[in-house]
Every structure is written in structure tokens, then in C-alpha cells.
Design a protein around this motif. Structure first.
Motif, PDB file in Angstrom:
ATOM      1  N   UNK A  73     -34.298  -8.871  -2.341  1.00  0.00           N
ATOM      2  CA  UNK A  73     -35.535  -8.430  -1.739  1.00  0.00           C
ATOM      3  C   UNK A  73     -36.454  -9.304  -2.316  1.00  0.00           C
ATOM      4  N   UNK A  74     -36.226 -10.172  -3.372  1.00  0.00           N
ATOM      5  CA  UNK A  74     -37.352 -10.597  -4.221  1.00  0.00           C
ATOM      6  C   UNK A  74     -37.272 -12.276  -4.392  1.00  0.00           C
ATOM      7  N   UNK A  75     -37.912 -12.984  -3.730  1.00  0.00           N
ATOM      8  CA  UNK A  75     -37.899 -14.457  -4.049  1.00  0.00           C
ATOM      9  C   UNK A  75     -38.045 -14.923  -5.554  1.00  0.00           C
ATOM     10  N   UNK A  76     -38.970 -14.154  -6.152  1.00  0.00           N
ATOM     11  CA  UNK A  76     -39.478 -14.000  -7.558  1.00  0.00           C
ATOM     12  C   UNK A  76     -38.256 -13.877  -8.498  1.00  0.00           C
ATOM     13  N   UNK A 103     -24.308 -16.094 -11.697  1.00  0.00           N
ATOM     14  CA  UNK A 103     -24.978 -16.652 -10.647  1.00  0.00           C
ATOM     15  C   UNK A 103     -24.575 -16.653  -9.128  1.00  0.00           C
ATOM     16  N   UNK A 104     -23.147 -16.455  -9.064  1.00  0.00           N
ATOM     17  CA  UNK A 104     -22.543 -16.272  -7.763  1.00  0.00           C
ATOM     18  C   UNK A 104     -22.558 -14.815  -7.484  1.00  0.00           C
ATOM     19  N   UNK A 105     -23.062 -13.994  -8.484  1.00  0.00           N
ATOM     20  CA  UNK A 105     -23.184 -12.655  -8.074  1.00  0.00           C
ATOM     21  C   UNK A 105     -24.631 -12.034  -7.907  1.00  0.00           C
ATOM     22  N   UNK A 106     -25.285 -12.911  -7.919  1.00  0.00           N
ATOM     23  CA  UNK A 106     -26.952 -12.528  -7.392  1.00  0.00           C
ATOM     24  C   UNK A 106     -26.828 -11.945  -6.012  1.00  0.00           C
ATOM     25  N   UNK A 107     -26.076 -12.709  -5.045  1.00  0.00           N
ATOM     26  CA  UNK A 107     -26.303 -12.081  -3.779  1.00  0.00           C
ATOM     27  C   UNK A 107     -25.766 -10.429  -3.404  1.00  0.00           C
ATOM     28  N   UNK A 108     -25.094 -10.113  -4.537  1.00  0.00           N
ATOM     29  CA  UNK A 108     -24.453  -8.838  -4.277  1.00  0.00           C
ATOM     30  C   UNK A 108     -25.587  -7.803  -4.862  1.00  0.00           C
ATOM     31  N   UNK A 130     -12.956 -20.263 -10.425  1.00  0.00           N
ATOM     32  CA  UNK A 130     -12.419 -18.925 -10.228  1.00  0.00           C
ATOM     33  C   UNK A 130     -13.354 -17.931 -10.463  1.00  0.00           C
ATOM     34  N   UNK A 131     -14.134 -18.044 -11.679  1.00  0.00           N
ATOM     35  CA  UNK A 131     -15.240 -16.889 -11.701  1.00  0.00           C
ATOM     36  C   UNK A 131     -16.471 -16.810 -10.453  1.00  0.00           C
ATOM     37  N   UNK A 132     -16.666 -17.927  -9.879  1.00  0.00           N
ATOM     38  CA  UNK A 132     -17.407 -18.063  -8.763  1.00  0.00           C
ATOM     39  C   UNK A 132     -16.707 -17.116  -7.586  1.00  0.00           C
ATOM     40  N   UNK A 133     -15.423 -17.450  -7.337  1.00  0.00           N
ATOM     41  CA  UNK A 133     -14.459 -16.869  -6.237  1.00  0.00           C
ATOM     42  C   UNK A 133     -14.617 -15.369  -6.536  1.00  0.00           C
ATOM     43  N   UNK A 134     -14.203 -14.976  -7.562  1.00  0.00           N
ATOM     44  CA  UNK A 134     -14.151 -13.633  -7.985  1.00  0.00           C
ATOM     45  C   UNK A 134     -15.818 -12.837  -7.743  1.00  0.00           C
ATOM     46  N   UNK A 135     -16.979 -13.453  -8.338  1.00  0.00           N
ATOM     47  CA  UNK A 135     -17.963 -12.763  -8.000  1.00  0.00           C
ATOM     48  C   UNK A 135     -18.521 -12.928  -6.547  1.00  0.00           C
ATOM     49  N   UNK A 136     -17.766 -13.874  -5.650  1.00  0.00           N
ATOM     50  CA  UNK A 136     -18.539 -14.092  -4.518  1.00  0.00           C
ATOM     51  C   UNK A 136     -17.568 -12.825  -3.544  1.00  0.00           C
ATOM     52  N   UNK A 137     -16.291 -12.519  -4.044  1.00  0.00           N
ATOM     53  CA  UNK A 137     -15.718 -11.289  -3.521  1.00  0.00           C
ATOM     54  C   UNK A 137     -16.622  -9.814  -3.609  1.00  0.00           C
ATOM     55  N   UNK A 138     -17.475 -10.008  -4.545  1.00  0.00           N
ATOM     56  CA  UNK A 138     -18.172  -8.545  -4.754  1.00  0.00           C
ATOM     57  C   UNK A 138     -19.504  -8.454  -3.892  1.00  0.00           C
ATOM     58  N   UNK A 139     -19.797  -9.508  -3.136  1.00  0.00           N
ATOM     59  CA  UNK A 139     -20.899  -9.669  -1.994  1.00  0.00           C
ATOM     60  C   UNK A 139     -20.317  -9.825  -0.685  1.00  0.00           C
ATOM     61  N   UNK A 140     -20.864  -9.463   0.306  1.00  0.00           N
ATOM     62  CA  UNK A 140     -20.448  -9.317   1.844  1.00  0.00           C
ATOM     63  C   UNK A 140     -21.321 -10.532   2.100  1.00  0.00           C
ATOM     64  N   UNK A 141     -20.721 -11.016   3.255  1.00  0.00           N
ATOM     65  CA  UNK A 141     -21.062 -12.265   3.924  1.00  0.00           C
ATOM     66  C   UNK A 141     -22.689 -12.115   4.479  1.00  0.00           C
ATOM     67  N   UNK A 142     -22.969 -11.009   5.091  1.00  0.00           N
ATOM     68  CA  UNK A 142     -24.296 -10.710   5.116  1.00  0.00           C
ATOM     69  C   UNK A 142     -25.397 -10.669   4.097  1.00  0.00           C
ATOM     70  N   UNK A 143     -24.788 -10.225   2.926  1.00  0.00           N
ATOM     71  CA  UNK A 143     -25.697 -10.327   1.673  1.00  0.00           C
ATOM     72  C   UNK A 143     -25.850 -11.504   1.479  1.00  0.00           C
ATOM     73  N   UNK A 144     -24.691 -12.465   1.060  1.00  0.00           N
ATOM     74  CA  UNK A 144     -25.026 -13.780   1.062  1.00  0.00           C
ATOM     75  C   UNK A 144     -26.107 -14.726   1.923  1.00  0.00           C
ATOM     76  N   UNK A 145     -25.732 -14.169   3.307  1.00  0.00           N
ATOM     77  CA  UNK A 145     -26.991 -15.009   4.120  1.00  0.00           C
ATOM     78  C   UNK A 145     -28.235 -14.591   4.000  1.00  0.00           C
TER      79      UNK A 145
END
Length: 138
Positions: free
Chosen positions: A63-66, A52-57, A114-129
Motif C-alpha cells: 500500500x505504500x510506495x514510501x 526482499x522477496x517477502x516484501x510483496x506478501x 532458494x531463499x527467494x523461491x521460498x519467500x515468493x511462495x508466501x505471496x500470491x500472484x495478485x500481491x506480486x502484481x
């Protein structure tokens, strides 16, 4: 009042939820917890939190809300399981395994964070935004 979501969004969540729940059930059948520590549910919840935390990456998801609701709320919502987590902790307590119940409750929480923190590091702040702006935060 918030407008109702489009039917295609509802369908994506419903289909995704069914697929995620089926995957969770299949893993439970393939690797049953047995007695003692509920390792299967632990692994499901930690891997689901990571995913779930990896999705922004993932550009396709951004690109798809669906895809966002289908994979996030749907698949991963159906895959992870707070109800089994809490029921298994309750059963451990009822069986007199207070230390194991506490380890399970706290261990799952820490491992998921910890899993969320690790996955979060695989995306950038602009990607998360971008993900949040596309309703990925729901």
C-alpha cells in the motif's frame, strides 16, 4: 527522460540504506567471519534476499510506495552486500583457497535463489502484481 523522484522517496532510501548498512556492520562486529568461509556475509545476503522477496506478501508495503523503497532499496539494499561478497571471494582466491571461493560464490547464489523461491511462495500472484504496479520492482 525519467522525472526525478520526490524528495521524500530519496530520503526514505537514504535513511533505509543507512539503517541497513548499520545493521550489516553490527552483525559483522557481533559475529565476525574470522578465517575460512565467510559465514556472516553469507547469512546476511541469504536473509536479505529472503526478506526482499517477502516484501510483496506484506500488505502495508504493497500500500505504500514510501515503505517499498525505504525497506527494499533502502534497508535491504544497505543490508545486503555484493561488494563484500566479491571481495571475500577474491581474498579466498588470493590466499590459495580456490575450492572454498567457488563454494562461497556458487553456494551464496544457490542459497539466495532458494531463499527467494521460498519467500515468493508466501505471496500470491495478485500481491506480486500489486507490488510491481506500485513500483516495488525498482
Amino acid at each position: 527522460m525519467t522525472p526525478a523522484p520526490p524528495p521524500r522517496m530519496v530520503a526514505a532510501v537514504a535513511l533505509g540504506g543507512a539503517l541497513g548498512a548499520l545493521l550489516r556492520w553490527a552483525l559483522g562486529q557481533l559475529v565476525p567471519d574470522g578465517s575460512g568461509f565467510p559465514w556472516t556475509t553469507f547469512a546476511i545476503n541469504v536473509s536479505g534476499s529472503f526478506a526482499l522477496a517477502l516484501l510483496p506478501a506484506l500488505a502495508a508495503v504493497r500500500r505504500s510506495a514510501l515503505l517499498t523503497v525505504g525497506l527494499g532499496t533502502g534497508v535491504l539494499g544497505g543490508y545486503t552486500t555484493l561488494s563484500a561478497y566479491s571481495e571475500q571471494a577474491r581474498a579466498l582466491l588470493a590466499d590459495g583457497h580456490a575450492a572454498m571461493a567457488a563454494a562461497y560464490l556458487l553456494g551464496t547464489l544457490v542459497a539466495c535463489l532458494v531463499a527467494v523461491a521460498l519467500a515468493d511462495r508466501l505471496s500470491t500472484a495478485p500481491e506480486r502484481t500489486s507490488f510491481d504496479d506500485a513500483d516495488g520492482d525498482r
